[in-house]
Design a protein around this motif. Structure first.
Motif, PDB file in Angstrom:
ATOM      1  N   THR A   5      87.565   8.672 -45.637  1.00  0.00           N
ATOM      2  CA  THR A   5      86.594   9.185 -44.667  1.00  0.00           C
ATOM      3  C   THR A   5      85.515   9.957 -45.404  1.00  0.00           C
ATOM      4  O   THR A   5      84.378  10.000 -44.987  1.00  0.00           O
ATOM      5  N   LEU A   9      81.149  10.328 -45.302  1.00  0.00           N
ATOM      6  CA  LEU A   9      80.355  11.562 -45.389  1.00  0.00           C
ATOM      7  C   LEU A   9      79.371  11.438 -46.543  1.00  0.00           C
ATOM      8  O   LEU A   9      78.184  11.706 -46.397  1.00  0.00           O
ATOM      9  N   TYR A  27      69.586   9.367 -36.007  1.00  0.00           N
ATOM     10  CA  TYR A  27      71.011   9.342 -36.361  1.00  0.00           C
ATOM     11  C   TYR A  27      71.486   7.901 -36.485  1.00  0.00           C
ATOM     12  O   TYR A  27      72.209   7.545 -37.408  1.00  0.00           O
ATOM     13  N   ARG A  41      77.145   9.133 -33.987  1.00  0.00           N
ATOM     14  CA  ARG A  41      77.779  10.418 -33.660  1.00  0.00           C
ATOM     15  C   ARG A  41      78.342  11.070 -34.887  1.00  0.00           C
ATOM     16  O   ARG A  41      78.282  12.268 -35.064  1.00  0.00           O
ATOM     17  N   TYR A  42      78.909  10.275 -35.733  1.00  0.00           N
ATOM     18  CA  TYR A  42      79.548  10.811 -36.923  1.00  0.00           C
ATOM     19  C   TYR A  42      78.511  11.448 -37.841  1.00  0.00           C
ATOM     20  O   TYR A  42      78.812  12.365 -38.591  1.00  0.00           O
ATOM     21  N   GLY A  44      75.999  13.292 -37.009  1.00  0.00           N
ATOM     22  CA  GLY A  44      75.844  14.691 -36.603  1.00  0.00           C
ATOM     23  C   GLY A  44      76.989  15.533 -37.130  1.00  0.00           C
ATOM     24  O   GLY A  44      76.785  16.618 -37.660  1.00  0.00           O
ATOM     25  N   TYR A  45      78.177  15.001 -37.015  1.00  0.00           N
ATOM     26  CA  TYR A  45      79.349  15.719 -37.513  1.00  0.00           C
ATOM     27  C   TYR A  45      79.225  15.927 -39.017  1.00  0.00           C
ATOM     28  O   TYR A  45      79.505  17.003 -39.544  1.00  0.00           O
ATOM     29  N   ALA A  46      78.789  14.896 -39.690  1.00  0.00           N
ATOM     30  CA  ALA A  46      78.645  14.963 -41.143  1.00  0.00           C
ATOM     31  C   ALA A  46      77.640  16.038 -41.527  1.00  0.00           C
ATOM     32  O   ALA A  46      77.864  16.828 -42.437  1.00  0.00           O
ATOM     33  N   SER A  48      76.698  18.634 -39.709  1.00  0.00           N
ATOM     34  CA  SER A  48      77.229  19.956 -39.366  1.00  0.00           C
ATOM     35  C   SER A  48      78.175  20.401 -40.474  1.00  0.00           C
ATOM     36  O   SER A  48      78.206  21.550 -40.856  1.00  0.00           O
ATOM     37  N   LYS A  49      78.909  19.456 -40.971  1.00  0.00           N
ATOM     38  CA  LYS A  49      79.849  19.744 -42.054  1.00  0.00           C
ATOM     39  C   LYS A  49      79.073  20.030 -43.332  1.00  0.00           C
ATOM     40  O   LYS A  49      79.518  20.776 -44.191  1.00  0.00           O
ATOM     41  N   TRP A  58      68.692  17.908 -43.729  1.00  0.00           N
ATOM     42  CA  TRP A  58      69.229  17.538 -42.416  1.00  0.00           C
ATOM     43  C   TRP A  58      68.141  17.604 -41.348  1.00  0.00           C
ATOM     44  O   TRP A  58      68.208  16.948 -40.324  1.00  0.00           O
TER      45      TRP A  58
END
Length: 113
Positions: A5, A9, A27, A41-42, A44-46, A48-49, A58
């Motif tokens: 995973t 990222l 995105y 969606r991922y 955004g998560y990436a 944020s991480k 970003w």
DNA sequence: GTTGTGACATTAT
DNA sequence: CATAATGCCACAA
């Protein structure tokens, strides 16, 4: 090695970091370019991480249509808008002027300014 | 293993 | 143009 995973990222960060100044990607576009057409969606998560990575642009990642994905007035919203402006981009409210080809405004702006 | 959530996108109404 | 519904991905509880 599957199950990486982290590779996703990295792929996403890599694409985001490759966005040139004065340009933005949605995105979905980032996800697609990273090799995942529907992993918007991922992304955004990436990010944020990756918020811990100040070197990661970003702020050049916005929602489809150049619209900022944050609620108007939010801290991140202002932050992203500020950075986009710093990059020399025209930001109208929550919308970012993405060199709209075929858009009258672009010609008018090009001529007006 | 199911449910809920999130810096989303697309299609339909 | 606004809202609703569905799909997609991964993670947290």
């Amino acid at each position: 090695m599957a199950h990486d995973t982290n590779a996703r990222l990295v792929a996403i960060w890599r694409v985001v970091a490759a966005i040139p100044v004065g340009s933005v990607m949605s995105y979905g576009d980032v996800a697609r370019r990273a090799g995942y057409p529907n992993a918007a969606r991922y992304v955004g998560y990436a990010l944020s991480k990756a918020s811990q990575a100040p070197e990661l642009p970003w702020h050049r990642v916005v929602a489809v249509g150049g619209r900022i994905a944050f609620p108007v007035g939010s801290k991140l919203y202002r932050e992203q808008r500020r950075r986009l402006l710093a990059d020399g981009m025209r930001v109208c409210g929550a919308k970012v002027r993405i060199t709209p080809v075929g858009d009258m405004d672009s010609l008018l702006w090009s001529q007006a300014d």
